[in-house]
Design a protein around this motif. Structure first.
Motif, PDB file in Angstrom:
ATOM      1  N   SER A 156       1.997  -2.459 -12.068  1.00 41.62           N
ATOM      2  CA  SER A 156       2.443  -3.554 -11.209  1.00 41.62           C
ATOM      3  C   SER A 156       3.584  -3.131 -10.284  1.00 41.62           C
ATOM      4  CB  SER A 156       2.884  -4.751 -12.061  1.00 41.62           C
ATOM      5  OG  SER A 156       3.994  -4.414 -12.866  1.00 41.62           O
ATOM      6  N   GLU A 157       4.320  -2.078 -10.675  1.00 41.03           N
ATOM      7  CA  GLU A 157       5.437  -1.594  -9.863  1.00 41.03           C
ATOM      8  C   GLU A 157       4.985  -0.993  -8.536  1.00 41.03           C
ATOM      9  OE1 GLU A 157       8.493   0.639 -12.199  1.00 41.03           O
ATOM     10  OE2 GLU A 157       7.172   0.162 -13.881  1.00 41.03           O
ATOM     11  N   ILE A 158       3.698  -0.688  -8.423  1.00 42.89           N
ATOM     12  CA  ILE A 158       3.180  -0.122  -7.169  1.00 42.89           C
ATOM     13  C   ILE A 158       3.322  -1.124  -6.026  1.00 42.89           C
ATOM     14  CG2 ILE A 158       1.105   0.760  -6.007  1.00 42.89           C
ATOM     15  CD1 ILE A 158       0.225   1.873  -8.712  1.00 42.89           C
ATOM     16  N   GLU A 159       3.272  -2.409  -6.345  1.00 39.36           N
ATOM     17  CA  GLU A 159       3.437  -3.431  -5.305  1.00 39.36           C
ATOM     18  C   GLU A 159       4.783  -3.274  -4.601  1.00 39.36           C
ATOM     19  OE1 GLU A 159       3.516  -8.298  -4.753  1.00 39.36           O
ATOM     20  OE2 GLU A 159       2.678  -7.420  -6.589  1.00 39.36           O
ATOM     21  N   ASP A 160       5.836  -3.020  -5.365  1.00 43.87           N
ATOM     22  CA  ASP A 160       7.156  -2.822  -4.769  1.00 43.87           C
ATOM     23  C   ASP A 160       7.185  -1.574  -3.888  1.00 43.87           C
ATOM     24  OD1 ASP A 160       8.207  -5.072  -6.044  1.00 43.87           O
ATOM     25  OD2 ASP A 160       8.819  -3.924  -7.811  1.00 43.87           O
ATOM     26  N   ILE A 161       6.480  -0.540  -4.321  1.00 45.01           N
ATOM     27  CA  ILE A 161       6.405   0.693  -3.525  1.00 45.01           C
ATOM     28  C   ILE A 161       5.697   0.434  -2.205  1.00 45.01           C
ATOM     29  CG2 ILE A 161       5.421   3.028  -3.441  1.00 45.01           C
ATOM     30  CD1 ILE A 161       5.804   3.112  -6.506  1.00 45.01           C
ATOM     31  N   LEU A 162       4.630  -0.343  -2.255  1.00 43.62           N
ATOM     32  CA  LEU A 162       3.871  -0.656  -1.039  1.00 43.62           C
ATOM     33  C   LEU A 162       4.678  -1.525  -0.085  1.00 43.62           C
ATOM     34  CD1 LEU A 162       0.331  -1.259  -2.560  1.00 43.62           C
ATOM     35  CD2 LEU A 162       1.120   0.740  -1.295  1.00 43.62           C
ATOM     36  N   ILE A 163       5.533  -2.376  -0.632  1.00 43.17           N
ATOM     37  CA  ILE A 163       6.431  -3.164   0.213  1.00 43.17           C
ATOM     38  C   ILE A 163       7.438  -2.228   0.888  1.00 43.17           C
ATOM     39  CG2 ILE A 163       8.295  -4.888   0.202  1.00 43.17           C
ATOM     40  CD1 ILE A 163       6.743  -6.300  -2.076  1.00 43.17           C
ATOM     41  N   LYS A 164       7.998  -1.304   0.105  1.00 41.44           N
ATOM     42  CA  LYS A 164       8.949  -0.344   0.657  1.00 41.44           C
ATOM     43  C   LYS A 164       8.318   0.531   1.725  1.00 41.44           C
ATOM     44  CE  LYS A 164      12.148   3.341  -0.716  1.00 41.44           C
ATOM     45  NZ  LYS A 164      12.730   4.119  -1.853  1.00 41.44           N
ATOM     46  N   GLU A 165       7.041   0.879   1.524  1.00 43.67           N
ATOM     47  CA  GLU A 165       6.322   1.739   2.462  1.00 43.67           C
ATOM     48  C   GLU A 165       5.788   0.954   3.671  1.00 43.67           C
ATOM     49  OE1 GLU A 165       5.908   4.980   2.553  1.00 43.67           O
ATOM     50  OE2 GLU A 165       6.756   5.554   0.602  1.00 43.67           O
ATOM     51  N   GLY A 166       5.994  -0.370   3.684  1.00 40.73           N
ATOM     52  CA  GLY A 166       5.578  -1.189   4.813  1.00 40.73           C
ATOM     53  C   GLY A 166       4.138  -1.630   4.803  1.00 40.73           C
ATOM     54  N   VAL A 167       3.450  -1.436   3.663  1.00 37.07           N
ATOM     55  CA  VAL A 167       2.036  -1.818   3.568  1.00 37.07           C
ATOM     56  C   VAL A 167       1.904  -3.309   3.271  1.00 37.07           C
ATOM     57  CG1 VAL A 167      -0.115  -1.455   2.320  1.00 37.07           C
ATOM     58  CG2 VAL A 167       1.397   0.484   2.789  1.00 37.07           C
ATOM     59  N   LEU A 168       2.735  -3.805   2.377  1.00 40.79           N
ATOM     60  CA  LEU A 168       2.733  -5.226   2.012  1.00 40.79           C
ATOM     61  C   LEU A 168       4.064  -5.858   2.410  1.00 40.79           C
ATOM     62  CD1 LEU A 168       1.238  -5.032  -1.611  1.00 40.79           C
ATOM     63  CD2 LEU A 168       0.010  -5.588   0.497  1.00 40.79           C
ATOM     64  N   GLN A 169       4.041  -7.162   2.534  1.00 47.75           N
ATOM     65  CA  GLN A 169       5.264  -7.894   2.870  1.00 47.75           C
ATOM     66  C   GLN A 169       5.737  -8.722   1.687  1.00 47.75           C
ATOM     67  OE1 GLN A 169       4.335 -10.141   6.413  1.00 47.75           O
ATOM     68  NE2 GLN A 169       4.526  -8.339   7.737  1.00 47.75           N
ATOM     69  N   MET A 197       2.866   6.157   8.056  1.00 44.65           N
ATOM     70  CA  MET A 197       2.643   4.926   7.282  1.00 44.65           C
ATOM     71  C   MET A 197       1.477   5.111   6.324  1.00 44.65           C
ATOM     72  SD  MET A 197       1.866   1.078   8.642  1.00 44.65           S
ATOM     73  CE  MET A 197       1.493  -0.243   7.472  1.00 44.65           C
ATOM     74  N   ILE A 198       1.596   4.535   5.139  1.00 35.82           N
ATOM     75  CA  ILE A 198       0.519   4.618   4.155  1.00 35.82           C
ATOM     76  C   ILE A 198      -0.661   3.753   4.597  1.00 35.82           C
ATOM     77  CG2 ILE A 198      -0.143   4.138   1.761  1.00 35.82           C
ATOM     78  CD1 ILE A 198       1.771   6.499   2.086  1.00 35.82           C
ATOM     79  N   LYS A 199      -1.826   4.380   4.672  1.00 36.89           N
ATOM     80  CA  LYS A 199      -3.038   3.664   5.075  1.00 36.89           C
ATOM     81  C   LYS A 199      -4.104   3.637   3.985  1.00 36.89           C
ATOM     82  CE  LYS A 199      -2.471   4.696  10.005  1.00 36.89           C
ATOM     83  NZ  LYS A 199      -3.104   5.322  11.212  1.00 36.89           N
ATOM     84  N   GLY A 200      -3.857   4.348   2.894  1.00 38.98           N
ATOM     85  CA  GLY A 200      -4.840   4.387   1.815  1.00 38.98           C
ATOM     86  C   GLY A 200      -4.201   4.739   0.487  1.00 38.98           C
ATOM     87  N   ILE A 201      -4.776   4.207  -0.577  1.00 35.18           N
ATOM     88  CA  ILE A 201      -4.335   4.549  -1.935  1.00 35.18           C
ATOM     89  C   ILE A 201      -5.477   5.261  -2.648  1.00 35.18           C
ATOM     90  CG2 ILE A 201      -3.344   3.740  -4.097  1.00 35.18           C
ATOM     91  CD1 ILE A 201      -2.600   1.167  -2.772  1.00 35.18           C
ATOM     92  N   ILE A 202      -5.171   6.419  -3.195  1.00 34.49           N
ATOM     93  CA  ILE A 202      -6.152   7.150  -3.994  1.00 34.49           C
ATOM     94  C   ILE A 202      -5.673   7.129  -5.440  1.00 34.49           C
ATOM     95  CG2 ILE A 202      -7.418   9.293  -4.311  1.00 34.49           C
ATOM     96  CD1 ILE A 202      -6.734  10.038  -1.435  1.00 34.49           C
ATOM     97  N   HIS A 258      -6.597  -5.560  -1.432  1.00 32.12           N
ATOM     98  CA  HIS A 258      -8.008  -5.628  -1.026  1.00 32.12           C
ATOM     99  C   HIS A 258      -8.130  -6.106   0.424  1.00 32.12           C
ATOM    100  CE1 HIS A 258     -12.224  -5.509  -1.721  1.00 32.12           C
ATOM    101  NE2 HIS A 258     -12.417  -6.804  -1.596  1.00 32.12           N
ATOM    102  N   GLY A 259      -8.777  -5.280   1.257  1.00 35.72           N
ATOM    103  CA  GLY A 259      -8.963  -5.615   2.651  1.00 35.72           C
ATOM    104  C   GLY A 259      -7.799  -5.250   3.548  1.00 35.72           C
ATOM    105  N   LYS A 260      -6.679  -4.840   2.952  1.00 31.96           N
ATOM    106  CA  LYS A 260      -5.494  -4.486   3.739  1.00 31.96           C
ATOM    107  C   LYS A 260      -5.328  -2.974   3.866  1.00 31.96           C
ATOM    108  CE  LYS A 260      -2.728  -8.550   2.426  1.00 31.96           C
ATOM    109  NZ  LYS A 260      -3.647  -9.154   1.444  1.00 31.96           N
ATOM    110  N   ILE A 261      -5.889  -2.234   2.927  1.00 32.76           N
ATOM    111  CA  ILE A 261      -5.689  -0.787   2.868  1.00 32.76           C
ATOM    112  C   ILE A 261      -6.915  -0.156   2.215  1.00 32.76           C
ATOM    113  CG2 ILE A 261      -4.562  -0.829   0.605  1.00 32.76           C
ATOM    114  CD1 ILE A 261      -2.597   1.262   1.662  1.00 32.76           C
ATOM    115  N   LYS A 262      -7.211   1.077   2.573  1.00 33.61           N
ATOM    116  CA  LYS A 262      -8.354   1.762   1.985  1.00 33.61           C
ATOM    117  C   LYS A 262      -8.032   2.200   0.560  1.00 33.61           C
ATOM    118  CE  LYS A 262     -10.273   3.357   6.365  1.00 33.61           C
ATOM    119  NZ  LYS A 262     -10.741   4.520   7.161  1.00 33.61           N
ATOM    120  N   THR A 263      -9.022   2.098  -0.308  1.00 34.25           N
ATOM    121  CA  THR A 263      -8.813   2.459  -1.709  1.00 34.25           C
ATOM    122  C   THR A 263      -9.956   3.343  -2.202  1.00 34.25           C
ATOM    123  OG1 THR A 263      -9.854   0.367  -2.366  1.00 34.25           O
ATOM    124  CG2 THR A 263      -7.450   0.422  -2.333  1.00 34.25           C
TER     125      THR A 263
END
Length: 216
Positions: free
Chosen positions: A203-216, A1-6, A98-103
């Motif tokens: 803005s498309e990264i939000e969809d990727i994070l949803i697919k990766e299970g980071v965001l709902q 699971m993705i835990k951080g974005i660099i 912010h606050g949900k994943i390390k950046t």
């Protein structure tokens, strides 16, 4: 699971790569090169200012010191302004995570430059760490900066999502064993096909994070 974005910085957080290419072309013309090779100038994206100086030295047939001095003077006269260059959509994305994943930011650019632009763009609070390849003695496509950043933020490489815009950066992220997002730019037209995900808008990264299970 993705835990951080660099995030890479130039071309990802701020629209500086387009400005850099256009500035380099203007610089070359002002210094006597009537028809700069645009493809060669675009190929400098994702490298370092040292590579830029060496290129100017070669095509203008001047010393490295003169190329460096002239280009630095040109840049001082045409500064990068955060309010004009930050991608507006980055704020919404960073608020979402912010606050949900390390950046963190991992850039080939000097730390002082990145830090200053983040401050001027009111982006400092969103990033726990800013890492410059200058401080590591290595540059992308070497994966060292991404491996080091993962270690600093305390997660495994395969738990990192990297956001890049250049072939060098994408190669660095892939060699580090990370999931890579490549942002394609219609003007630069750099090859980002080796990324796991290809986007045009941050803005498309939000969809990727949803697919990766980071965001709902």
């Amino acid at each position: 699971m993705i835990k951080g974005i660099i995030f890479d910085f130039d071309g990802v957080i701020i629209d500086s790569e387009n400005k850099s290419v256009k500035d380099n072309i203007k610089f070359l013309k002002e210094n006597g090169l009537e028809k700069p090779n645009i493809d060669e100038v675009k190929a400098l994206v994702g490298t370092t200012d040292i590579d830029n100086y060496k290129y100017m030295q070669k095509v203008l047939n001047i010393s490295y010191e003169e190329a460096k001095y002239k280009l630095e003077e040109y840049i001082l006269a045409h500064p990068y302004v955060a309010s004009e260059l930050v991608y507006p959509e980055i704020y919404k994305l960073l608020e979402k995570v912010h606050g949900k994943i390390k950046t963190a930011i991992a850039s080939n650019s000097p730390y002082a430059y990145v830090s200053s632009m983040l401050h001027d763009g009111s982006l400092e609070k969103y990033f726990q760490y800013v890492i410059s390849g200058r401080d590591l003695g290595s540059h992308k496509p070497d994966p060292t900066i991404y491996l080091h950043t993962a270690k600093v933020i305390g997660i495994n490489p395969d738990e990192c999502l990297v956001v890049e815009d250049s072939p060098n950066g994408i190669e660095a992220g892939k060699r580090a064993g990370m999931t890579v997002v490549g942002r394609y730019d219609d003007f630069l037209q750099l090859d980002v096909s080796k990324a796991d995900y290809v986007i045009k808008n941050i803005s498309e990264i939000e969809d990727i994070l949803i697919k990766e299970g980071v965001l709902q």
